[in-house]
Scaffold this active site. Structure first.
Site, PDB file in Angstrom:
ATOM      1  N   LYS A   1     -25.542 -30.228  83.838  1.00  0.00           N
ATOM      2  CA  LYS A   1     -24.339 -29.435  83.645  1.00  0.00           C
ATOM      3  C   LYS A   1     -24.307 -28.329  84.691  1.00  0.00           C
ATOM      4  O   LYS A   1     -25.402 -27.924  85.115  1.00  0.00           O
ATOM      5  CB  LYS A   1     -24.250 -28.842  82.245  1.00  0.00           C
ATOM      6  CG  LYS A   1     -25.516 -28.181  81.671  1.00  0.00           C
ATOM      7  CD  LYS A   1     -26.226 -27.062  82.374  1.00  0.00           C
ATOM      8  CE  LYS A   1     -25.480 -25.800  82.707  1.00  0.00           C
ATOM      9  NZ  LYS A   1     -26.380 -24.829  83.451  1.00  0.00           N
TER      10      LYS A   1
ATOM     11  N   TYR B   1     -22.245 -22.772  78.190  1.00  0.00           N
ATOM     12  CA  TYR B   1     -22.905 -22.974  76.891  1.00  0.00           C
ATOM     13  C   TYR B   1     -22.032 -22.463  75.746  1.00  0.00           C
ATOM     14  O   TYR B   1     -21.960 -23.081  74.687  1.00  0.00           O
ATOM     15  CB  TYR B   1     -24.275 -22.273  76.862  1.00  0.00           C
ATOM     16  CG  TYR B   1     -25.336 -23.028  77.620  1.00  0.00           C
ATOM     17  CD1 TYR B   1     -26.076 -24.033  77.001  1.00  0.00           C
ATOM     18  CD2 TYR B   1     -25.612 -22.743  78.947  1.00  0.00           C
ATOM     19  CE1 TYR B   1     -27.054 -24.735  77.692  1.00  0.00           C
ATOM     20  CE2 TYR B   1     -26.583 -23.430  79.645  1.00  0.00           C
ATOM     21  CZ  TYR B   1     -27.298 -24.429  79.024  1.00  0.00           C
ATOM     22  OH  TYR B   1     -28.257 -25.132  79.707  1.00  0.00           O
TER      23      TYR B   1
HETATM   24  P1  NAD Z   1     -33.327 -25.175  91.628  1.00  0.00           P
HETATM   25  O1  NAD Z   1     -32.832 -24.348  92.761  1.00  0.00           O
HETATM   26  O2  NAD Z   1     -34.582 -24.781  90.960  1.00  0.00           O
HETATM   27  O3  NAD Z   1     -33.506 -26.688  92.116  1.00  0.00           O
HETATM   28  C1  NAD Z   1     -32.493 -27.359  92.842  1.00  0.00           C
HETATM   29  C2  NAD Z   1     -33.130 -28.475  93.636  1.00  0.00           C
HETATM   30  O4  NAD Z   1     -32.125 -29.107  94.423  1.00  0.00           O
HETATM   31  C3  NAD Z   1     -34.210 -27.960  94.631  1.00  0.00           C
HETATM   32  O5  NAD Z   1     -35.335 -28.801  94.560  1.00  0.00           O
HETATM   33  C4  NAD Z   1     -33.536 -28.085  95.973  1.00  0.00           C
HETATM   34  O6  NAD Z   1     -34.449 -28.339  97.017  1.00  0.00           O
HETATM   35  C5  NAD Z   1     -32.618 -29.282  95.748  1.00  0.00           C
HETATM   36  N1  NAD Z   1     -31.508 -29.370  96.689  1.00  0.00           N
HETATM   37  C6  NAD Z   1     -31.056 -30.524  97.192  1.00  0.00           C
HETATM   38  N2  NAD Z   1     -30.077 -30.305  98.071  1.00  0.00           N
HETATM   39  C7  NAD Z   1     -29.905 -28.975  98.121  1.00  0.00           C
HETATM   40  C8  NAD Z   1     -29.024 -28.131  98.862  1.00  0.00           C
HETATM   41  N3  NAD Z   1     -28.118 -28.642  99.725  1.00  0.00           N
HETATM   42  N4  NAD Z   1     -29.108 -26.809  98.652  1.00  0.00           N
HETATM   43  C9  NAD Z   1     -29.982 -26.287  97.784  1.00  0.00           C
HETATM   44  N5  NAD Z   1     -30.857 -27.032  97.069  1.00  0.00           N
HETATM   45  C10 NAD Z   1     -30.809 -28.364  97.240  1.00  0.00           C
HETATM   46  O7  NAD Z   1     -32.128 -25.257  90.584  1.00  0.00           O
HETATM   47  P2  NAD Z   1     -32.242 -25.723  89.075  1.00  0.00           P
HETATM   48  O8  NAD Z   1     -32.416 -24.539  88.218  1.00  0.00           O
HETATM   49  O9  NAD Z   1     -33.229 -26.824  88.974  1.00  0.00           O
HETATM   50  O10 NAD Z   1     -30.754 -26.266  88.799  1.00  0.00           O
HETATM   51  C11 NAD Z   1     -30.355 -27.566  89.222  1.00  0.00           C
HETATM   52  C12 NAD Z   1     -29.228 -28.065  88.283  1.00  0.00           C
HETATM   53  O11 NAD Z   1     -29.739 -28.130  86.962  1.00  0.00           O
HETATM   54  C13 NAD Z   1     -28.009 -27.153  88.231  1.00  0.00           C
HETATM   55  O12 NAD Z   1     -26.843 -27.936  88.133  1.00  0.00           O
HETATM   56  C14 NAD Z   1     -28.204 -26.357  86.954  1.00  0.00           C
HETATM   57  O13 NAD Z   1     -26.985 -25.936  86.354  1.00  0.00           O
HETATM   58  C15 NAD Z   1     -28.919 -27.368  86.079  1.00  0.00           C
HETATM   59  N6  NAD Z   1     -29.772 -26.735  85.062  1.00  0.00           N
HETATM   60  C16 NAD Z   1     -29.643 -27.127  83.774  1.00  0.00           C
HETATM   61  C17 NAD Z   1     -30.439 -26.552  82.793  1.00  0.00           C
HETATM   62  C18 NAD Z   1     -30.334 -27.000  81.360  1.00  0.00           C
HETATM   63  O14 NAD Z   1     -30.909 -26.354  80.485  1.00  0.00           O
HETATM   64  N7  NAD Z   1     -29.637 -28.105  81.081  1.00  0.00           N
HETATM   65  C19 NAD Z   1     -31.357 -25.568  83.134  1.00  0.00           C
HETATM   66  C20 NAD Z   1     -31.476 -25.191  84.475  1.00  0.00           C
HETATM   67  C21 NAD Z   1     -30.676 -25.794  85.432  1.00  0.00           C
END
Ligand code: NAD
Length: 372
Positions: free
Chosen positions: A138, A223
Site C-alpha cells: 500500500k 490507514y
Molecule cells: P525502504 O526505503 O525501506 O525500501 C524501499 C526499497 O526499494 C529499497 O530496498 C530500495 O533500494 C528499493 N528501490 C528500488 N527502486 C528504488 C528507487 N528508484 N528509489 C528508491 N528506492 C528504490 O521503504 P519501505 O519502508 O520498505 O517501503 C516500501 C513500500 O512498502 C512502500 O510502498 C510503503 O508504503 C510500504 N510499506 C508498507 C508497510 C505495511 O505495514 N504494510 C510498512 C512499511 C512500508
C-alpha cells in the site's frame, strides 16, 4: 533516527489447480522443513529489499503456506546477503532490468512488490505480463487511474492482484468487525481515525513527491481511510478535507504534512480523521454506535494491537501480522480462499479514489461526492 519503521515498532512495543501444484508444493513443503503440512505452498519473490521487505522476509520464515524463493533488487550486494540469509537459488534472482524474464521461471508463483509508491504501477504491470500473481504494498498506486490500469493488466494477464493490507487479518480488528455485524454497537454513528508519526530524514523517498506521490496521506493516512471503511462496514459517499503545513521546506509542494478529513457514509455515520507526518504515536481508532463503542490503540502498528469494546477488553492473541498475512494470501492465491475483509485490487482502488478526492477537497473546500 525517526522513521516510519521506528514508529511502528515503538508503538508495537511491541490459478492454479491443486493437482497441478501438488508436486511443486510438496517440494516447497519439504524445503520448509515442516513435515506436518502437506498442502500447497506459494513460492514468492520479493521485489525491493528495503526496510519493509526485510520485515516480510523475516515473517515468512514462520509461514507454512508461503515461502521466500526469489529476489528482485538493483543492488547486487543485497542479493548476495539475502541469498545467504534465506537460502535463495541464484537462478531465482533478478534486477529491475531483467525481471520480465521471471516468466520463464516455473519455480516462482508470485512477486511481492515492496518498493517506493511511485514504482508500484509499472512494476505490477510488468509482473502481471510475466504471468505471475502480484502482491503489492500500500498505497497500491499514486492515484485511481494508475490503480485501475494495474487491475486491468492483471485481469488481462489472468493473474491475481492482492494488496498488503495486513490489518485485514488482525484478530482484534476482526473481532470488532464481528461485534459490529452482530449488532453489538447498534447503528454506527461516528468513527475517529488518527494516523501519523514524526518523520525524520528529510532526504528519504517518503518526502520526495516523485517517489512518494504525496506525503503522510499516501503513507500513513491511508490507514485511517481504510479502517473507516472496514470498521463502519460501508464505503463513503462524500469527503471534505483541510491541510495544515508548518514546515514548507521539509514538506515541499506535493508532500502533505497534516490533513484533517471527514467522510460521510450512506447509513448516516461520519468519520473524522487526521493524517500527519508531524506528531508522534498517532495510531488510534474509535467507533461509536447507538448501543456501544469500540477502540484500538495502537490500532494499525505492527502490534500487539490493543483495545476494547463496550462488551469488554479485546484479548485475541498477537501473531506477527506479516506471517498471518502471507499465510492467508497463499490460501487466497492457491486455494481460492476468501479474505475476511477484501485485499484485492478493487479494495485498494477504493482507497485511491478517496485519496484523490481528499487531495481535491484540500484545494476546493466543500463536499466532494464519492462514487465507489
Ligand atoms: P525502504 O526505503 O525501506 O525500501 C524501499 C526499497 O526499494 C529499497 O530496498 C530500495 O533500494 C528499493 N528501490 C528500488 N527502486 C528504488 C528507487 N528508484 N528509489 C528508491 N528506492 C528504490 O521503504 P519501505 O519502508 O520498505 O517501503 C516500501 C513500500 O512498502 C512502500 O510502498 C510503503 O508504503 C510500504 N510499506 C508498507 C508497510 C505495511 O505495514 N504494510 C510498512 C512499511 C512500508
Amino acid at each position: 533516527m525517526n522513521s516510519r519503521r521506528d514508529f511502528l515498532q515503538r508503538v508495537a512495543a511491541p490459478l492454479i489447480a491443486w493437482p497441478f501444484l501438488t508436486g511443486r508444493a510438496q517440494a516447497a513443503e519439504r524445503a520448509s522443513g515442516d513435515v506436518s503440512y502437506e498442502g500447497p505452498v506459494l513460492r514468492v519473490a520479493i521485489m525491493g529489499l528495503g526496510g519493509y521487505g526485510t520485515m516480510v522476509a523475516e515473517a515468512m520464515k514462520d509461514c507454512r503456506k508461503a515461502k521466500l524463493v526469489g529476489l528482485i533488487s538493483g543492488t547486487p550486494s543485497k542479493i548476495t546477503d539475502w541469498r545467504a540469509r534465506y537460502h535463495i537459488d541464484a537462478k531465482n534472482c533478478y534486477n529491475y532490468e531483467n525481471f520480465d524474464q521471471i516468466r520463464h521461471n516455473p519455480d516462482i508463483d508470485a512477486v511481492y512488490v515492496i518498493t517506493p509508491n511511485a514504482l508500484h504501477h509499472d512494476e505490477v504491470i510488468r509482473v502481471a505480463r510475466a504471468g505471475k500473481h502480484v502482491i503489492c504494498e500500500k498505497p497500491m498506486a499514486l492515484n485511481a487511474r494508475e490503480g485501475q490500469e494495474m487491475i486491468d493488466a492483471c485481469r488481462q494477464a489472468g493473474v491475481k492482484l492482492l494488496v498488503g493490507y495486513r490489518m485485514h487479518f488482525e484478530p482484534k480488528t476482526l473481532e470488532i468487525i464481528r461485534q459490529r455485524k452482530a449488532g453489538a454497537f447498534g447503528k454506527v454513528l461516528f468513527f475517529q481515525g488518527l494516523s501519523g508519526f514524526r518523520i525524520g530524514d528529510p532526504n528519504q523517498w517518503r518526502l520526495n513527491p516523485a517517489l512518494a506521490g504525496g506525503g503522510a496521506m499516501m503513507d500513513i493516512g491511508i490507514y485511517s481511510i481504510n479502517a473507516s471503511r472496514y470498521m463502519i462496514g460501508e464505503d463513503p459517499i462524500w469527503v471534505t478535507a483541510q491541510e495544515t503545513k508548518t514546515d514548507p521546506v521539509k514538506f515541499r509542494e506535493g508532500v502533505d504534512e497534516t490533513i484533517q478529513f471527514q467522510l460521510g457514509f450512506p447509513g448516516g455515520a461520519v468519520a473524522s480523521c487526521l493524517s500527519t507526518y508531524s506528531m508522534n504515536d498517532m495510531d488510534k481508532i474509535f467507533l461509536e454506535g447507538e448501543k456501544g463503542f469500540a477502540e484500538l490503540h495502537p490500532a494499525t502498528a505492527y502490534g500487539p494491537i490493543m483495545g476494547r469494546t463496550s462488551l469488554g477488553e479485546l484479548t485475541q492473541p498477537h501473531r506477527t501480522h506479516q506471517t498471518v498475512q502471507m499465510e492467508e494470501m497463499a490460501a487466497i492465491l492457491l486455494e481460492g480462499k476468501k479474505a475476511p475483509v477484501p485485499v484485492d485490487g478493487e479494495e485498494a482502488l477504493k482507497d485511491l479514489k478517496i485519496i484523490d478526492a481528499i487531495y481535491a477537497a484540500v484545494k476546493a473546500p466543500g463536499k466532494i461526492a464519492l462514487s465507489l
